[in-house]
Write a protein that holds these residues in place. Structure first.
Motif, short mmCIF file in Angstrom:
data_model
loop_
_atom_site.label_atom_id
_atom_site.label_comp_id
_atom_site.label_asym_id
_atom_site.label_seq_id
_atom_site.Cartn_x
_atom_site.Cartn_y
_atom_site.Cartn_z
N ALA A 211 0.84 -1.21 0.00
CA ALA A 211 0.00 0.00 0.00
C ALA A 211 0.87 1.25 0.00
CB ALA A 211 -0.91 0.02 1.23
N THR A 212 0.50 2.20 -0.86
CA THR A 212 1.06 3.55 -0.79
C THR A 212 -0.07 4.46 -0.35
OG1 THR A 212 2.57 3.04 -2.59
CG2 THR A 212 2.24 5.37 -2.07
N VAL A 213 0.13 5.13 0.77
CA VAL A 213 -0.94 5.92 1.36
C VAL A 213 -0.50 7.37 1.42
CG1 VAL A 213 -2.49 6.14 3.34
CG2 VAL A 213 -1.46 3.91 2.81
N LEU A 214 -1.15 8.22 0.62
CA LEU A 214 -0.82 9.65 0.69
C LEU A 214 -1.67 10.28 1.79
CD1 LEU A 214 -0.63 10.67 -3.08
CD2 LEU A 214 1.13 9.67 -1.60
N LEU A 215 -0.98 10.84 2.78
CA LEU A 215 -1.67 11.48 3.90
C LEU A 215 -1.56 12.98 3.70
CD1 LEU A 215 -0.07 9.19 6.64
CD2 LEU A 215 -2.44 9.07 5.84
N ARG A 216 -2.62 13.57 3.17
CA ARG A 216 -2.57 14.99 2.84
C ARG A 216 -2.76 15.84 4.09
NH1 ARG A 216 -6.04 14.35 -2.63
NH2 ARG A 216 -4.29 14.13 -4.08
N PRO A 217 -2.14 17.00 4.11
CA PRO A 217 -2.22 17.82 5.33
C PRO A 217 -3.60 18.45 5.58
CG PRO A 217 -0.80 18.85 3.66
CD PRO A 217 -1.23 17.54 3.11
N THR A 218 -4.61 18.01 4.82
CA THR A 218 -5.98 18.52 5.03
C THR A 218 -6.68 17.86 6.22
OG1 THR A 218 -6.64 16.89 3.38
CG2 THR A 218 -6.38 19.16 2.62
N ALA A 219 -6.08 16.79 6.78
CA ALA A 219 -6.72 16.09 7.90
C ALA A 219 -5.69 15.89 9.03
CB ALA A 219 -7.26 14.74 7.44
N PRO A 220 -6.18 15.79 10.26
CA PRO A 220 -5.27 15.64 11.42
C PRO A 220 -4.77 14.21 11.59
CG PRO A 220 -7.54 15.67 12.17
CD PRO A 220 -7.60 15.84 10.67
N HIS A 221 -3.86 13.79 10.70
CA HIS A 221 -3.36 12.41 10.74
C HIS A 221 -2.52 12.18 12.00
CE1 HIS A 221 -4.80 12.08 6.68
NE2 HIS A 221 -4.05 13.11 6.30
N PRO A 222 -2.41 10.92 12.40
CA PRO A 222 -1.51 10.62 13.53
C PRO A 222 -0.06 10.93 13.10
CG PRO A 222 -2.25 8.59 12.46
CD PRO A 222 -3.06 9.71 11.86
N ASP A 223 0.74 11.40 14.04
CA ASP A 223 2.13 11.74 13.72
C ASP A 223 2.98 10.47 13.73
OD1 ASP A 223 4.58 12.75 13.30
OD2 ASP A 223 4.71 13.87 15.19
N LEU A 224 3.27 9.98 12.54
CA LEU A 224 4.06 8.74 12.42
C LEU A 224 5.52 9.04 12.15
CD1 LEU A 224 1.52 6.70 10.22
CD2 LEU A 224 1.86 6.57 12.70
N SER A 225 5.86 10.33 11.99
CA SER A 225 7.24 10.67 11.62
C SER A 225 8.22 10.35 12.75
CB SER A 225 7.34 12.15 11.23
OG SER A 225 7.05 12.97 12.36
N ARG A 226 7.69 10.25 13.98
CA ARG A 226 8.59 9.95 15.10
C ARG A 226 9.05 8.49 15.11
NH1 ARG A 226 5.65 10.58 19.96
NH2 ARG A 226 3.82 10.35 18.64
N ILE A 227 8.23 7.61 14.55
CA ILE A 227 8.61 6.19 14.62
C ILE A 227 9.00 5.61 13.27
CG2 ILE A 227 7.26 5.60 16.67
CD1 ILE A 227 5.28 4.33 14.47
N LEU A 228 8.65 6.31 12.18
CA LEU A 228 8.95 5.76 10.86
C LEU A 228 9.98 6.64 10.16
CD1 LEU A 228 5.37 4.82 9.63
CD2 LEU A 228 7.10 3.29 10.58
N GLY A 229 10.94 6.01 9.51
CA GLY A 229 11.96 6.77 8.79
C GLY A 229 11.72 6.71 7.29
N GLU A 230 12.63 7.33 6.56
CA GLU A 230 12.51 7.41 5.11
C GLU A 230 13.23 6.26 4.41
OE1 GLU A 230 13.06 11.06 3.15
OE2 GLU A 230 11.47 12.02 4.32
N ASP A 231 13.85 5.40 5.17
CA ASP A 231 14.63 4.31 4.58
C ASP A 231 13.72 3.34 3.83
OD1 ASP A 231 16.23 2.19 3.91
OD2 ASP A 231 17.27 2.14 5.86
N THR A 232 13.83 3.33 2.50
CA THR A 232 12.91 2.53 1.69
C THR A 232 13.17 1.04 1.83
OG1 THR A 232 14.36 2.82 -0.22
CG2 THR A 232 12.48 4.33 -0.02
N ARG A 233 14.25 0.67 2.53
CA ARG A 233 14.47 -0.77 2.76
C ARG A 233 13.61 -1.28 3.90
NH1 ARG A 233 20.81 -0.18 3.32
NH2 ARG A 233 19.88 1.49 4.55
N GLU A 234 13.08 -0.34 4.71
CA GLU A 234 12.18 -0.74 5.79
C GLU A 234 10.83 -1.17 5.22
OE1 GLU A 234 12.52 -0.84 9.12
OE2 GLU A 234 14.64 -0.21 9.12
#
Lengths: 322, 322
Positions: A211-234
């Motif tokens: 799944a590729t999920v685009l989370l647009r800044p129009t909604a109050p999404h949960p903040d996942l940036s603290r636990i997920l990185g940009e490493d595409t091998r993950e």
């Protein structure tokens, strides 16, 4: 398996309005599969799903002599759909028309009384400004066309009695209306979901999709940036990218090979941010008897988060009951 | 015959809301006959009539196993009827359910878009407070029971394929619900109409009926006291009486033998008070091919007066177009 349901207990004395979730997408884009797990998680009393493809003006016989496909707004009572969505959003019942997919007739209408959560899925829920205004959150399902065609051929030949040739001819006939009316809805969604094998990683076309999920800044999404990185091998990663229109967006990737343990981290952050100390409802991620997809589970979990958050913002206590 | 239609030209720029007229009464009380002349007078574009007996919850087969008759609110989507009346009163369209009187099935719903004037007739339009609040004027048809039974037997055996025995059995079965739900609506009407032979004057039961019209002070009726006296020997007379509940009411009597010239006086006063210099539309009073009833014409004229007056009070110019 111990199915869990998340239910809502009212704290506020004023009558709460239903939380409204739109799931838009073309035929066989996966709307029903996505909806089913949420309905199972919230339970019959907590949620009702409504298909807005029932607002047909014409039955199949009448349509065969008319120049438009069911995808066209001209083929549907769009004004009545808007009115009914407004009524449901205000907590009022509706007498909803019924289109019989089996024989293509327009049947007697049914009473729909609003539940705490209303999932509104179909071809055109985000078509007009008035209907968009009814939703707390909107999702657009955006599978690659070749995948969707495959899904549609499989479903319509197995479940609706069509031959492969008939389905393909129907897809061609619908293409112009899909371009004109279905795909433009993508721009109005808070979340755009693409279930597909990720080719760059050599995933086979017939394996379970990522799944590729685009989370647009129009909604109050949960903040996942603290636990997920940009490493595409993950197996699960989050990247800041530009959307098709150049606007910034968070792209969450959940690969098909992600394990239950990996999705648990996302789950923990989401439950914690809602103040809920519970496990992921077992119904999330189900794609068939005994078959489970972690990417689907994560997408459903994010939608569940938004439904629960909207209740919380109304001052209602959340309660996981089983 | 030169049929005339009274149409409305908008003066105000804000969108006018429809004028709503309720015609309530039991089965075969004369609702359709009363409505037809008004529809003919106002023309297809100026008026739409809606029957609220279509809001059945159950079809005929389902109902046969249930303990209530179609007269019972429990047998109808009363909440949806209220909602639809509110929407129409606000000038919004509705997708109205359809009950098929011929075979007793619930069919596909139809789109109803509001016209300048909406005539809402049926068994229960005045049943609830919310639905009553939707009307500019309400009428209750109150024929003597023995006359109504005669009318119902005649209509249902000629037009709906029942035997006389079946109709009489149905009337008995419905009596308790008629007492409980239909007749109480009489008290909410601005106008109560009784078409019947006036026995005190020796009118035969099978002749054309006279009309007794109670004009309650709840609506701004035309002032007929200046031209009509209390002399009961006059074919048209007006008497101040007490209603069943002791409240004062104007009772207008129009005898079956009133001539066209006699009704013309009433007509002139009514048109003049609206500022219209025209003749009575020819469609008023029609009860069949070539058959005309002056009492019916006067009742319809009074209702037409109220429809036009309500438009005028909204700042709209009245115009008789043909």
């Amino acid at each position: 398996m111990s199915p869990k349901s998340v239910a809502i207990r009212r704290l506020s004395t004023s009558s709460p309005r239903p939380v409204m979730l739109a799931i838009a997408g073309d035929s066989a884009a996966g709307k029903t599969t996505l909806t089913r797990g949420l309905v199972d998680a919230l339970g019959d009393k907590g949620v009702i799903s409504v298909c807005v493809d029932d607002y047909h003006r014409y039955d199949r016989v009448e349509r065969s002599e008319l120049p438009f496909t069911p995808l066209s707004p001209a083929c549907n009572y769009v004004g009545i759909m808007e009115q009914h969505l407004q009524l449901l959003a205000m907590g009022e019942p509706i007498l909803k028309p019924v289109y019989n997919h089996t024989d293509g007739t327009l049947d007697r209408p049914v009473l729909v009384e609003p539940a705490n959560n209303m999932i509104v899925e179909g071809l055109l829920p985000l078509h007009s400004r008035l209907s968009r205004a009814c939703f707390d959150l909107s999702v657009y399902l955006d599978p690659p066309e070749e995948i969707r065609r495959e899904w549609k051929v499989r479903r319509d030949s197995r479940e609706r009695g069509y031959t492969e040739e008939q389905v393909l001819a129907d897809l061609s006939r619908r293409e112009a209306d899909a371009v004109a009316f279905i795909r433009p809805q993508r721009r109005w969604a808070d979340i755009v979901v693409r279930f597909a094998p990720i080719k760059e990683r050599g995933e086979a076309e017939h394996s379970l999709p990522s799944a590729t999920v685009l989370l647009r800044p129009t909604a109050p999404h949960p903040d996942l940036s603290r636990i997920l990185g940009e490493d595409t091998r993950e197996a699960i990663h989050l990247k800041l990218i530009r959307d098709d229109d150049g606007k910034p967006v968070d792209a969450l990737h959940v690969h098909a090979y992600a394990t239950r343990d990996m999705t648990r981290r996302v789950e923990d952050v989401i439950w914690a941010s809602l103040g809920i100390d519970h496990q992921l409802p077992e119904s999330l991620g189900a794609i068939g008897p005994g078959l489970r997809s972690e990417p689907l589970a994560v997408v459903q979990l994010i939608l569940l988060y938004h439904l629960l958050l909207a209740r919380k913002l109304q001052g209602l206590e959340l309660e996981v009951i089983r």
